[in-house]
Design an enzyme around this catalytic site. Structure first.
Site, short mmCIF file in Angstrom:
data_model
loop_
_atom_site.label_atom_id
_atom_site.label_comp_id
_atom_site.label_asym_id
_atom_site.label_seq_id
_atom_site.Cartn_x
_atom_site.Cartn_y
_atom_site.Cartn_z
N GLU A 38 0.82 -1.22 0.00
CA GLU A 38 0.00 0.00 0.00
C GLU A 38 0.85 1.27 0.00
O GLU A 38 0.76 2.12 0.88
CB GLU A 38 -0.98 -0.03 1.17
CG GLU A 38 -2.01 -1.13 0.99
CD GLU A 38 -3.01 -1.25 2.11
OE1 GLU A 38 -4.21 -1.37 1.82
OE2 GLU A 38 -2.60 -1.22 3.29
N GLU A 51 -4.69 -10.06 0.41
CA GLU A 51 -5.46 -9.93 1.65
C GLU A 51 -6.91 -10.22 1.31
O GLU A 51 -7.43 -9.72 0.31
CB GLU A 51 -5.34 -8.53 2.26
CG GLU A 51 -3.95 -8.18 2.75
CD GLU A 51 -3.86 -6.77 3.32
OE1 GLU A 51 -4.92 -6.20 3.69
OE2 GLU A 51 -2.74 -6.22 3.38
#
Length: 967
Positions: free
Chosen positions: A412, A477
């Site tokens: 991220e 994820e």
């Protein structure tokens, strides 16, 4: 950058040695510098060098105390931890940090062991310091470094003394490196990994790179060991003796996560002997698939932060081994080291016990999202050296681990040229491992298409698309394991199995990051964001794991284990006793398993035996046949249970450990015993003053409320119940449809409904009570009728529910709730168990006859919420004693129901912030649900799938109540 403090310098290190491989041990000497250190804390970064002021001597200045190293000072009484998810806890002004910068001075005096050699040099190694450190030895400034979860070494041979060495380390909580470490976890400064002094003899090994490939076509391994300086490598088991830099081929057994075959080897140079462990395997991306040793692999993975509820990110090897053993026992086969390289000993355990590893760089800049990604370091050339330094330190340290099958650039960080520079260097240095980074399918710096929290529909679409040159797809994820959940795991797994390109995913995440605290009276609980007075925090979002902070498996882990179990047994049951056994392993056959069967009636086992299953190869299926049902005198519902167990001890579980199981129904019972007895009239209802008597039951004549059954009191009568204490997934975000469900529930007032009695009538030989259930401020309602009828020794309740109005959202639950005196604290039931289950998370519910105290029916989620429902219950009893006494029995009539019982109401559960807020009352609250809304994973992902939504609709369900008297 000149003129600014070193901790605000984007240069990652000054004075450190080049990165190199890590090995566990060698014949060179070493000295562990862990233990009790002198310590003092400044609330802001001092601008003067400590040796100029007081010699870093606790006797020369006030404010010194002691501290354990490795450790975090905020977990040892100095300051406090803080949790944020994505927002930086400092103003976003890279590379600057505030004046309020907690800084810890650490001091350690040490003598060299008597056996320490006089010749050679020495290296001082730090395996992890958060977030910036400057180091002095015997008054000499060695340099500084950033990169919290990465190793840093200094050459100190010329500075050492035989006695009286003084090591001083100044650690800053905030630094330029903080902007690269926004990783959704507690901010925990300190020297949290080992500090070691390593003797380096002349001609010692300075680095080693093991290249051990495997050719699945002919079963041969290829070995080359590059080392400086040169030396010789021996692998006795393979009869190999060769010089470094030379390539040899030989037949080998390959390394996989299922069959983690390691060969002991030795690297010898004139100055040092280093033991190695070799695992031969080859990883490639070809034809749109990620293959290891020529075969597609399916990741049944988890994301793993390093965490301990007392010591934070300081973990010992025993705790790491416990993690790996738990993963293996629950069929986890892969770990993404979110979001930094783990302690190197963890990777040793992955090599030994068998886990695929995506090793992730110590890099995340998520907080720049909140400023529109302005000044994001990964797209700023000034930061590229720091990014490359982090990539190098990870790859060089971990390059010899066969378990590491992919490198991850980080997490991220948005996008930028800095990531591309990292990718180019990694591919040049280690072309044998693919690269990972979350991005779109065409993202050039990743060899896989990686996504987070994609909904089932999107995964299905990606898997079904036929695109030339498409990459393998991973969910880096998914299935956010926060609180009660996640739901929908079964549906994800079937998509992974149907679509070859969909090669699995990594549940977020392994462990709840709750920090252990105690109330004033000594009761323990786990703290989360906001419990330490942080000015900014993200609450319990840090508690989103498959195991609780103390590493107790949660129901979510039990569910995951069942969903991803590597053997699947199916069959119709009944008179057809044929089963299909499917081997879902990627490499292993079934020779390591032993199968058995049991036959139970009404949950009572009446026979058992072994089941002969052939050693099916990976990916194969076969048919087996159960024996004829045994003769027995019991009547009722019969089920076969088939179990696969380890046939011998392994490094991660003992012989007999359950690996997989399945249940199929036995032949139907004779009609006389298979169904509930037909209602037997026990006389018409009759008024008796203010009461109505119906069979063994007594009702309030005015309200129609059940007050007693066979002389047993009800502290609260059965009545419609639609509220549950929202789960973290109910409370979730608005990322997907179904998010923010709890907010809708509260807006409708479902947590504060009122019951209005419209009619109480004695009719048709029974008692009918008509009500309207609604909340203040809304016109929506549930018209509810309770029909009571005598039924032999008990009474039968039929509930009819008709929604009134246009409902905008699903219901939390639909059933009845009642209260019993606190003494009825022991439960027994025939249904799903032994743990909880919900509509989209009940694959692990094993049909059986179970017993538990009411207190043990609760699941202690860090933030209290709905929990403890047992699915598919045929009957349940609440009794005074485990083995009998007075009690109440509830039977589905004929429906199955969800059963839960607790010593506090749903409203009290909803109001609690921690488990210690829940105080047992004088009532056992019993929930008998016709239906439950699913769980989903909307705390950070998709909501509940349509098949598991509890949308308001007309419903009818029945229950039978009987008083029990057992001596």
């Amino acid at each position: 950058m000149s003129g600014i403090p070193y901790f605000e310098d984007v240069t990652p290190a000054h004075g450190t040695l080049p990165p190199r491989a890590w090995w566990r041990t060698s014949d060179a000497g070493s000295l562990d510098l862990g233990g009790t250190w002198a310590f003092r804390l400044h609330d802001r970064a001092p601008r003067d060098a400590p040796f100029r002021r007081d010699g870093f001597d606790p006797r020369a200045a006030p404010g010194w105390t002691t501290l354990r190293v490795p450790g975090h000072w905020v977990l040892q009484g100095h300051g406090a931890p803080a949790y944020t998810n994505t927002r930086y806890p400092v103003p976003v002004d890279p590379p600057r940090v505030p004046d309020e910068n907690p800084t810890g001075d650490h001091r350690r005096e040490f003598d060299l062991p008597a056996t320490w050699p006089d010749h050679g040099s020495a290296v001082l190694r730090f395996d992890g310091v958060e977030s910036c450190a400057r180091v002095w030895l015997n008054g000499t400034d060695l340099g500084s470094f950033q990169g919290s979860r990465l190793p840093h070494e200094f050459d100190v041979g010329k500075l050492l003394r035989r006695r009286g060495n003084v090591l001083a380390v100044r650690v800053h909580q905030w630094s330029a490196g903080t902007y690269l470490e926004d990783q959704d976890m507690w901010w925990l400064p300190g020297i949290f990994r080992e500090v070691t002094l390593l003797h380096r003899p002349p001609a010692a090994v300075s680095d080693v790179f093991v290249h051990a490939g495997y050719d699945h076509r002919d079963g041969t391994g290829t070995l080359r060991v590059d080392a400086a300086p040169g030396g010789r490598v021996s692998v006795p088991e393979l009869g190999v003796e060769t010089a470094t830099g030379e390539t040899v081929r030989m037949p080998v057994e390959p390394w996989t996560a299922e069959t983690p075959r390691l060969y002991d080897a030795t690297l010898r140079t004139p100055g040092e002997t280093v033991p190695l462990r070799l695992g031969f395997r080859t990883v490639v991306v070809e034809d749109g698939l990620l293959r290891v040793n020529g075969r597609r692999v399916l990741f049944r993975g988890v994301n793993r932060h390093e965490f301990h509820p007392v010591t934070g990110r300081t973990l010992d090897v025993a705790t790491m081994r416990r993690d790996v053993e738990l993963m293996k026992r629950h069929h986890v086969n892969a770990v993404r080291t979110s979001h930094y390289p783990p302690h190197p000993a963890f990777l040793d355990l992955c090599d030994e016990l068998g886990l695929w590893v995506i090793d992730e760089c110590d890099l995340e800049t998520h907080g720049f999202r909140h400023v529109g990604w302005r000044n994001n370091p990964v797209d700023d050339p000034r930061w590229t050296p720091a990014l490359l330094d982090r990539a190098r330190r990870m790859v060089e340290r971990d390059k010899n681990h066969p378990s590491v099958v992919m490198w991850s650039l980080g997490n991220e960080c948005g996008g930028g040229a800095g990531l591309s520079a990292m990718a180019r260097w990694m591919r040049e240095r280690d072309p044998g491992r693919p690269l990972h980074y979350e991005g779109d399918p065409a993202y050039p710096d990743s060899d896989v298409h990686s996504r987070m929290y994609a909904a089932h529909e999107e995964v299905d679409e990606i898997g079904g698309a036929e695109e030339p040159g498409a990459k393998p797809f991973l969910l880096c994820e998914y299935a956010h394991a926060m609180g009660n959940g996640p739901g929908g795991l079964t549906e994800y797994q079937r998509l992974f199995e149907v679509h070859p390109r969909c090669q699995g995913g990594f549940v977020w995440e392994w462990i709840d990051h709750g920090l252990l605290r105690r109330t004033a009276d000594g009761r323990e609980y786990f703290a989360y964001g906001g419990d330490f007075g942080e000015e900014m925090h993200d609450g319990n979002f840090v508690c989103d794991g498959l195991v609780f902070p103390d590493r107790t498996p949660s129901p979510g882990l039990t569910e995951y284990a069942k969903v991803v179990e590597p053997v699947r047994v199916t069959g119709r049951g009944g008179e057809d006793r044929e089963l299909t056994v499917a081997n879902l392993y990627d490499f292993a056959d079934l020779s390591h398993l032993a199968f058995d069967w049991t036959y139970a009636v009404e949950g009572v086992e009446v026979a058992a035996g072994p089941l002969d299953v052939p050693p099916l190869r990976a990916g194969a299926s076969g048919r087996v046949r159960l024996p004829p049902p045994p003769d027995h005198a019991l009547g009722g519902e019969a089920w076969w249970t088939v179990t696969a167990r380890l046939a011998a001890d392994t490094a991660w579980a003992p012989r007999g450990h359950r690996v997989a199981w399945a249940q199929v129904p036995g032949p139907p019972a004779p009609a006389a015993t298979a169904a509930e007895p037909a209602p037997v009239p026990a006389g018409a209802p009759r008024r008796d003053g203010t009461s109505v008597r119906l069979g063994p039951a007594v009702f309030d004549a005015r309200t129609g409320a059940l007050t007693a059954l066979g002389g047993l009191p009800f502290t609260d009568p059965p009545r419609l119940d639609v509220w549950r204490a929202p789960t973290d997934n109910d409370e979730g975000g608005a990322r997907q449809p179904g998010g923010r469900t709890a907010a809708q529930w509260r807006q409708l007032g479902l947590h504060r409904v009122h019951h209005r009695t419209d009619a109480v009538r004695l009719e048709d030989g029974g008692l009918t009570v008509r009500t309207r259930v609604a909340a203040a401020g809304t016109g929506l309602a549930l018209r509810t009728a309770y029909r009571w009828a005598a039924d032999g020794a008990g009474v039968r309740l039929t509930v009819t529910v008709d929604p009134e109005g246009d409902w905008p959202c699903p219901l939390p639950r639909l059933g009845v709730r009642f209260g019993l005196p606190a003494r009825f604290g022991h439960a027994e039931w025939f249904g799903g168990g032994p743990g909880e289950g919900y509509p989209d998370a009940c694959a692990a519910a094993l049909l059986g006859r179970w017993r538990a105290p009411v207190d043990a029916l609760q699941t202690p989620y860090v933030r209290p919420q709905e929990n403890g429902a047992r699915p598919g219950v045929r009957w349940a009893e609440l009794r005074e004693r485990p083995d009998g006494g007075t009690g109440v029995r509830i039977t589905g009539a004929p429906e199955r129901f969800w059963f839960s019982a607790r010593r506090w109401t749903s409203e009290q559960l909803d109001a609690a912030a921690h488990t210690t807020d829940l105080t047992p009352g004088d009532t056992v609250w019993v929930h008998l649900d016709h239906a439950q809304h699913g769980l989903g994973s909307a705390s950070c992902g998709p909501g509940v799938l349509p098949a598991h939504r509890l949308d308001p609709a007309p419903a009818v369900f029945s229950l039978r109540f009987t008083a029990q008297f057992v001596e």
